[in-house]
Design a protein around this motif. Sequence first.
Motif, PDB file in Angstrom:
ATOM      1  N   SER A 235       1.209  11.146  -5.906  1.00 36.52           N
ATOM      2  CA  SER A 235       1.351  10.644  -4.535  1.00 36.52           C
ATOM      3  C   SER A 235       2.397   9.548  -4.403  1.00 36.52           C
ATOM      4  O   SER A 235       2.824   9.218  -3.293  1.00 36.52           O
ATOM      5  CB  SER A 235       0.006  10.121  -4.018  1.00 36.52           C
ATOM      6  N   TRP A 238       5.341  10.998  -2.742  1.00 32.45           N
ATOM      7  CA  TRP A 238       5.011  11.772  -1.555  1.00 32.45           C
ATOM      8  C   TRP A 238       5.247  10.964  -0.285  1.00 32.45           C
ATOM      9  O   TRP A 238       5.827  11.456   0.688  1.00 32.45           O
ATOM     10  CB  TRP A 238       3.550  12.233  -1.628  1.00 32.45           C
ATOM     11  N   PHE A 239       4.770   9.719  -0.286  1.00 33.88           N
ATOM     12  CA  PHE A 239       4.822   8.941   0.964  1.00 33.88           C
ATOM     13  C   PHE A 239       6.235   8.556   1.370  1.00 33.88           C
ATOM     14  O   PHE A 239       6.470   8.180   2.520  1.00 33.88           O
ATOM     15  CB  PHE A 239       3.924   7.698   0.897  1.00 33.88           C
ATOM     16  N   TYR A 242       7.471  10.771   4.275  1.00 34.20           N
ATOM     17  CA  TYR A 242       6.889  10.381   5.559  1.00 34.20           C
ATOM     18  C   TYR A 242       7.507   9.082   6.066  1.00 34.20           C
ATOM     19  O   TYR A 242       7.934   8.983   7.219  1.00 34.20           O
ATOM     20  CB  TYR A 242       5.375  10.224   5.439  1.00 34.20           C
ATOM     21  N   TYR A 305      -2.419   1.328   6.327  1.00 31.06           N
ATOM     22  CA  TYR A 305      -2.449   2.683   6.882  1.00 31.06           C
ATOM     23  C   TYR A 305      -3.328   2.804   8.127  1.00 31.06           C
ATOM     24  O   TYR A 305      -3.206   3.778   8.870  1.00 31.06           O
ATOM     25  CB  TYR A 305      -2.836   3.693   5.806  1.00 31.06           C
ATOM     26  N   ALA A 400       6.198  17.388  -0.476  1.00 27.10           N
ATOM     27  CA  ALA A 400       6.147  16.567   0.738  1.00 27.10           C
ATOM     28  C   ALA A 400       7.083  17.058   1.834  1.00 27.10           C
ATOM     29  O   ALA A 400       6.681  17.128   3.005  1.00 27.10           O
ATOM     30  CB  ALA A 400       6.434  15.105   0.392  1.00 27.10           C
ATOM     31  N   GLN A 404       6.311  18.254   5.773  1.00 27.29           N
ATOM     32  CA  GLN A 404       6.992  17.631   6.917  1.00 27.29           C
ATOM     33  C   GLN A 404       7.645  18.659   7.833  1.00 27.29           C
ATOM     34  O   GLN A 404       7.711  18.467   9.045  1.00 27.29           O
ATOM     35  CB  GLN A 404       8.048  16.636   6.437  1.00 27.29           C
ATOM     36  N   GLU A 428       0.534  15.449   8.915  1.00 25.88           N
ATOM     37  CA  GLU A 428       1.343  15.008   7.767  1.00 25.88           C
ATOM     38  C   GLU A 428       0.863  13.654   7.255  1.00 25.88           C
ATOM     39  O   GLU A 428       0.755  13.434   6.037  1.00 25.88           O
ATOM     40  CB  GLU A 428       2.814  14.925   8.169  1.00 25.88           C
ATOM     41  N   CYS A 432      -0.872  12.641   3.563  1.00 22.50           N
ATOM     42  CA  CYS A 432      -0.288  11.554   2.793  1.00 22.50           C
ATOM     43  C   CYS A 432      -1.339  10.518   2.394  1.00 22.50           C
ATOM     44  O   CYS A 432      -1.434  10.118   1.228  1.00 22.50           O
ATOM     45  CB  CYS A 432       0.818  10.900   3.617  1.00 22.50           C
TER      46      CYS A 432
END
Length: 475
Positions: A235, A238-239, A242, A305, A400, A404, A428, A432
């Motif tokens: 992860s 991954w973020f 975004y 978040y 990822a 998106q 999405e 995440c």
Amino acid sequence: MKYSDPITQVIIVGFICFCCPGMFNALNGAGSYGLEPKDSDVGNKASTALSCMFAFSSLFAGALFNIFGHRVLLILGGLTYTLYVGSYLTYHFVQSLAFVVVSSCLLGIGAGWLWTAQGAVMMGYPEEGEKGRFFSIFWTIFNCGGVIGCIIPLAIQWNDPKANGASTASYAAFMTLMTIGALGSVALLPTNKVFRKDGSPVVKVAYANPTGEFLAVIKLFGDWRMLCLVPMFFSSNWFYTYQFNAVNAFNFSIRTRSLNSMFYWLAQIIGSILYGSFLDKKEWTRTTRARYGLFLLAGVLTATYVGGFIYQSKIGPKGFVIDKTGEAIKDPDSWVIYDLVENTSEWIGPFFLYFMYGITDAMYQGFSYWVMGALTNDTNTAAKYAGFYKFVQNLGGILAPIVQTSTIGNGPSAGHNARNVTGQGMGELIVCVVLIFVGVLGAIPVVFKAIKDTTVEEGEVASEKTEIAYDDVKA
């Protein structure tokens, strides 16, 4: 401070990363690698290609490190960054997606080499009580590249509030700095000429053959500690997709994107210094620091978040239009392009959220490195850990962009996905966040069971020809 001191060598590696991945981060953090929002699909395809090759390269990079050394990997890896930025500069004139994708693949290979060499130095050179300090020093220097790199397009294009993409001069400046950084690798000393405070070398090893080194990396897939950390590693890249695209690239002018990105990397510096100091507090044992560090990470992630969900509810794709070829494409009017001067009140809230995303990134990746560093004091084992980390991390980078550009993402690709977009991109963000917190949960067994107050090596043997003489481990 001597030239042969581990800290001096880490500072030099920090400068190399300042110029190469640091400038890359400045361009990437501005969203879509400096392209206009309408060309975000180009950046996503390039990112997928880069991550595929990055993952593959990282799997073998630990073996290459032990065979060729860190200097070769750093200089060759650094030069691929220059080529990569050159492909985006070319795209402005030729619109050659093929060149961008090929350059992305080459960068993926080079980045795997560079980051594995960097990880081995940063995790293997410091003594046990200095892991967090070394990380914060490196991370500060490295992320100064992102901060200063963002000043380049900000200064060059400040007087062009309508510009939504980086200029030719901006790309040229990035390429120049990246080349300087790659060539700066020659200033590093060979590993066997670097000595700790007590006069002992950082590593003593007889190099193994390629097959033996590769098998040593493969064995990590059977190490329960590494398997528990897989969700966190997965992860940690991954973020970016975004944050850089959905939050920054799709909603702001280029000068505003650049300013947002500059403070994102500044937040990384602040976060790495504070969190690195926290993880090295001498008043606590290492097991206590590991547990408190994980609790602090989870708390900051949760607060950040929550704000992310509030912001996401106000943005995202809302429909599609038909282009001149009859194809359904994402509606450009789905994103309101805010400018820090012309829309200051609308910009300030997302700006602070993006700043906190930078803080959480430094903490999340810093904790990953710190945990791996707490599991070994040997540079070559650290190289294998770093390669494994980057391999898993980039698997996340592959998937990822696919999310998106899907119907639940913030940048639905042309055709079916553009026609059937749902949830204004909220899906999405949910994916995440779930992955991030699964990573935190996966780290719990390692933190509570594997990390000890001092490291006792398990005597890993890469091949029959490898003989590792470990220094006495000191608490």
